[in-house]
Design a protein around this motif. Structure first.
Motif, PDB file in Angstrom:
ATOM      1  N   ALA A 111      88.755   6.029  62.683  1.00 56.83           N
ATOM      2  CA  ALA A 111      89.804   6.882  63.692  1.00 56.83           C
ATOM      3  C   ALA A 111      88.930   7.405  64.898  1.00 56.83           C
ATOM      4  CB  ALA A 111      90.635   7.723  63.279  1.00 56.83           C
ATOM      5  N   ARG A 112      89.395   6.989  66.202  1.00 61.62           N
ATOM      6  CA  ARG A 112      88.779   7.634  67.462  1.00 61.62           C
ATOM      7  C   ARG A 112      89.684   8.380  68.136  1.00 61.62           C
ATOM      8  NH1 ARG A 112      85.210   7.138  64.420  1.00 61.62           N
ATOM      9  NH2 ARG A 112      83.084   6.143  64.447  1.00 61.62           N
ATOM     10  N   LEU A 113      89.169   9.514  68.758  1.00 60.17           N
ATOM     11  CA  LEU A 113      90.018   9.905  69.618  1.00 60.17           C
ATOM     12  C   LEU A 113      89.399   9.292  71.045  1.00 60.17           C
ATOM     13  CD1 LEU A 113      91.826  12.194  70.953  1.00 60.17           C
ATOM     14  CD2 LEU A 113      89.820  13.643  71.160  1.00 60.17           C
ATOM     15  N   ILE A 114      90.236   8.854  71.812  1.00 62.51           N
ATOM     16  CA  ILE A 114      90.137   8.271  73.102  1.00 62.51           C
ATOM     17  C   ILE A 114      90.767   8.861  74.369  1.00 62.51           C
ATOM     18  CG2 ILE A 114      89.134   5.939  72.045  1.00 62.51           C
ATOM     19  CD1 ILE A 114      91.796   4.816  72.937  1.00 62.51           C
ATOM     20  N   GLY A 115      90.302   8.674  75.334  1.00 61.38           N
ATOM     21  CA  GLY A 115      90.889   9.343  76.840  1.00 61.38           C
ATOM     22  C   GLY A 115      90.246  10.481  77.162  1.00 61.38           C
ATOM     23  N   ARG A 116      89.526  11.140  76.381  1.00 55.74           N
ATOM     24  CA  ARG A 116      88.852  12.352  76.604  1.00 55.74           C
ATOM     25  C   ARG A 116      87.767  12.669  75.634  1.00 55.74           C
ATOM     26  NH1 ARG A 116      90.085  17.136  73.873  1.00 55.74           N
ATOM     27  NH2 ARG A 116      92.057  16.659  72.427  1.00 55.74           N
ATOM     28  N   SER A 118      86.026  15.346  73.488  1.00 57.04           N
ATOM     29  CA  SER A 118      86.321  16.418  72.965  1.00 57.04           C
ATOM     30  C   SER A 118      84.897  16.923  72.294  1.00 57.04           C
ATOM     31  CB  SER A 118      87.198  16.351  71.792  1.00 57.04           C
ATOM     32  OG  SER A 118      87.234  17.731  71.052  1.00 57.04           O
ATOM     33  N   VAL A 119      84.791  18.510  72.522  1.00 56.42           N
ATOM     34  CA  VAL A 119      83.530  19.089  72.113  1.00 56.42           C
ATOM     35  C   VAL A 119      83.983  20.084  70.832  1.00 56.42           C
ATOM     36  CG1 VAL A 119      82.420  19.092  74.390  1.00 56.42           C
ATOM     37  CG2 VAL A 119      83.696  21.103  73.529  1.00 56.42           C
ATOM     38  N   ALA A 120      85.135  19.741  70.279  1.00 54.31           N
ATOM     39  CA  ALA A 120      85.664  20.470  69.121  1.00 54.31           C
ATOM     40  C   ALA A 120      85.159  19.876  67.994  1.00 54.31           C
ATOM     41  CB  ALA A 120      87.147  20.442  68.946  1.00 54.31           C
ATOM     42  N   ARG A 121      84.785  20.631  66.836  1.00 56.25           N
ATOM     43  CA  ARG A 121      84.356  20.059  65.399  1.00 56.25           C
ATOM     44  C   ARG A 121      85.411  19.104  65.040  1.00 56.25           C
ATOM     45  NH1 ARG A 121      79.306  21.286  64.320  1.00 56.25           N
ATOM     46  NH2 ARG A 121      78.673  23.465  64.581  1.00 56.25           N
ATOM     47  N   ALA A 122      85.130  18.051  64.175  1.00 59.64           N
ATOM     48  CA  ALA A 122      85.599  17.282  63.460  1.00 59.64           C
ATOM     49  C   ALA A 122      86.255  17.806  62.089  1.00 59.64           C
ATOM     50  CB  ALA A 122      85.172  15.814  63.313  1.00 59.64           C
ATOM     51  N   ILE A 123      87.512  17.933  62.080  1.00 62.85           N
ATOM     52  CA  ILE A 123      87.967  18.361  60.639  1.00 62.85           C
ATOM     53  C   ILE A 123      88.837  17.309  59.909  1.00 62.85           C
ATOM     54  CG2 ILE A 123      88.208  20.844  61.685  1.00 62.85           C
ATOM     55  CD1 ILE A 123      91.096  20.614  62.168  1.00 62.85           C
ATOM     56  N   ARG A 124      89.062  17.556  59.023  1.00 58.06           N
ATOM     57  CA  ARG A 124      90.044  16.768  57.943  1.00 58.06           C
ATOM     58  C   ARG A 124      91.652  16.982  58.309  1.00 58.06           C
ATOM     59  NH1 ARG A 124      89.037  12.468  55.540  1.00 58.06           N
ATOM     60  NH2 ARG A 124      87.251  13.200  54.720  1.00 58.06           N
ATOM     61  N   THR A 125      92.120  15.702  58.868  1.00 59.15           N
ATOM     62  CA  THR A 125      93.281  15.719  59.535  1.00 59.15           C
ATOM     63  C   THR A 125      94.199  14.710  58.961  1.00 59.15           C
ATOM     64  OG1 THR A 125      92.323  16.144  61.872  1.00 59.15           O
ATOM     65  CG2 THR A 125      94.566  15.573  61.870  1.00 59.15           C
ATOM     66  N   ASP A 145      90.666  19.776  68.080  1.00 59.27           N
ATOM     67  CA  ASP A 145      91.729  20.200  69.310  1.00 59.27           C
ATOM     68  C   ASP A 145      92.509  19.131  69.774  1.00 59.27           C
ATOM     69  OD1 ASP A 145      89.669  18.568  70.367  1.00 59.27           O
ATOM     70  OD2 ASP A 145      89.240  19.523  72.190  1.00 59.27           O
ATOM     71  N   THR A 146      92.576  18.049  68.815  1.00 59.41           N
ATOM     72  CA  THR A 146      93.549  16.765  69.091  1.00 59.41           C
ATOM     73  C   THR A 146      95.100  16.993  69.221  1.00 59.41           C
ATOM     74  OG1 THR A 146      92.109  15.177  67.785  1.00 59.41           O
ATOM     75  CG2 THR A 146      94.302  14.444  68.215  1.00 59.41           C
ATOM     76  N   ALA A 147      95.729  16.912  70.293  1.00 60.95           N
ATOM     77  CA  ALA A 147      96.795  17.531  70.568  1.00 60.95           C
ATOM     78  C   ALA A 147      97.828  16.392  70.948  1.00 60.95           C
ATOM     79  CB  ALA A 147      96.757  18.330  71.734  1.00 60.95           C
ATOM     80  N   SER A 148      98.919  16.782  71.181  1.00 60.53           N
ATOM     81  CA  SER A 148     100.205  15.973  71.529  1.00 60.53           C
ATOM     82  C   SER A 148      99.675  15.416  72.638  1.00 60.53           C
ATOM     83  CB  SER A 148     101.565  16.719  71.558  1.00 60.53           C
ATOM     84  OG  SER A 148     102.609  15.811  71.881  1.00 60.53           O
ATOM     85  N   GLY A 149     100.009  13.965  72.874  1.00 61.57           N
ATOM     86  CA  GLY A 149      99.665  13.171  73.913  1.00 61.57           C
ATOM     87  C   GLY A 149      98.393  12.696  73.616  1.00 61.57           C
ATOM     88  N   ASP A 150      97.541  12.806  73.010  1.00 59.72           N
ATOM     89  CA  ASP A 150      96.135  12.239  72.764  1.00 59.72           C
ATOM     90  C   ASP A 150      96.231  10.728  72.231  1.00 59.72           C
ATOM     91  OD1 ASP A 150      94.541  14.139  73.832  1.00 59.72           O
ATOM     92  OD2 ASP A 150      94.024  15.216  71.882  1.00 59.72           O
ATOM     93  N   LEU A 151      95.242   9.996  72.682  1.00 59.66           N
ATOM     94  CA  LEU A 151      95.451   8.654  72.034  1.00 59.66           C
ATOM     95  C   LEU A 151      94.281   8.152  70.896  1.00 59.66           C
ATOM     96  CD1 LEU A 151      95.371   6.499  75.349  1.00 59.66           C
ATOM     97  CD2 LEU A 151      97.167   6.977  73.707  1.00 59.66           C
TER      98      LEU A 151
END
Length: 188
Positions: A111-116, A118-125, A145-151
């Protein structure tokens, strides 16, 4: 353990690495995107809305992403986070996605956060589908810091039917239109 995992601030200058055996051939991670065969997944989501699916040939095993498989397609699905919440009981963070991914059997570890970047640490989600999208909850390591609206982009195994068209393993359910952040218009 990767450098971007140890020092998340490096994600602004180098992309998180991907496993070439799990993604389609000619996949390239960038700082804020994943490109498959030259197609930006962020732009795909902008044009098509989410969930968006892109299917391409897999890499031949052992070829180090240099040879495409003529018979093995791999799909990539892009979904949008519709709700992000914290479990106050000390459990995993929870993200609600806009699609049912249970039928696709994605590779959650990729799983990859795309669109920006992030410099936040990866955590179990914990990831799950929203109402009408009963994806069984599963977990992945994503930036805190993955938030509503992120891809989020995920690869999945695809099969080829008799017509030669790659399809998700068990079909696709619940791809309701979502608004594109580019123009605020619902797209399909």
């Amino acid at each position: 353990m990767t450098l971007t995992r140890i020092m998340p601030t490096l994600r602004r200058s180098i992309p998180d690495p991907i496993s070439p055996d799990r993604w389609p051939q000619a996949t390239r991670a960038t700082v804020g995107d994943v490109e498959v065969g030259g197609i930006s997944l962020v732009r795909l989501a902008d044009l098509c809305g989410t969930p968006a699916v892109h299917i391409a040939p897999a890499s031949m095993p052992g070829s180090n992403d240099t040879v495409a498989s003529p018979a093995m397609p791999v799909g990539v699905v892009v979904v949008r986070v519709v709700e992000a919440s914290e479990d106050l009981g000390g459990q995993a963070r929870t993200l609600t996605l806009d699609a049912d991914l249970g039928a696709l059997d994605p590779v959650w570890s990729e799983a990859r956060l795309i669109g920006r970047a992030s410099v936040a640490r990866a955590i179990r989600t914990a990831l799950g589908g929203g109402s009408g999208h009963p994806t069984p909850a599963t977990t992945a390591d994503l930036p805190a810091d993955t938030a509503s609206g992120d891809l989020i982009a995920l690869p999945y195994a695809a099969v080829t039917d008799d017509a030669g068209v790659a399809r998700p393993l068990s079909g696709w359910r619940g791809n309701r239109s979502t608004s594109s952040p580019v123009d605020g218009v619902a797209v399909r």
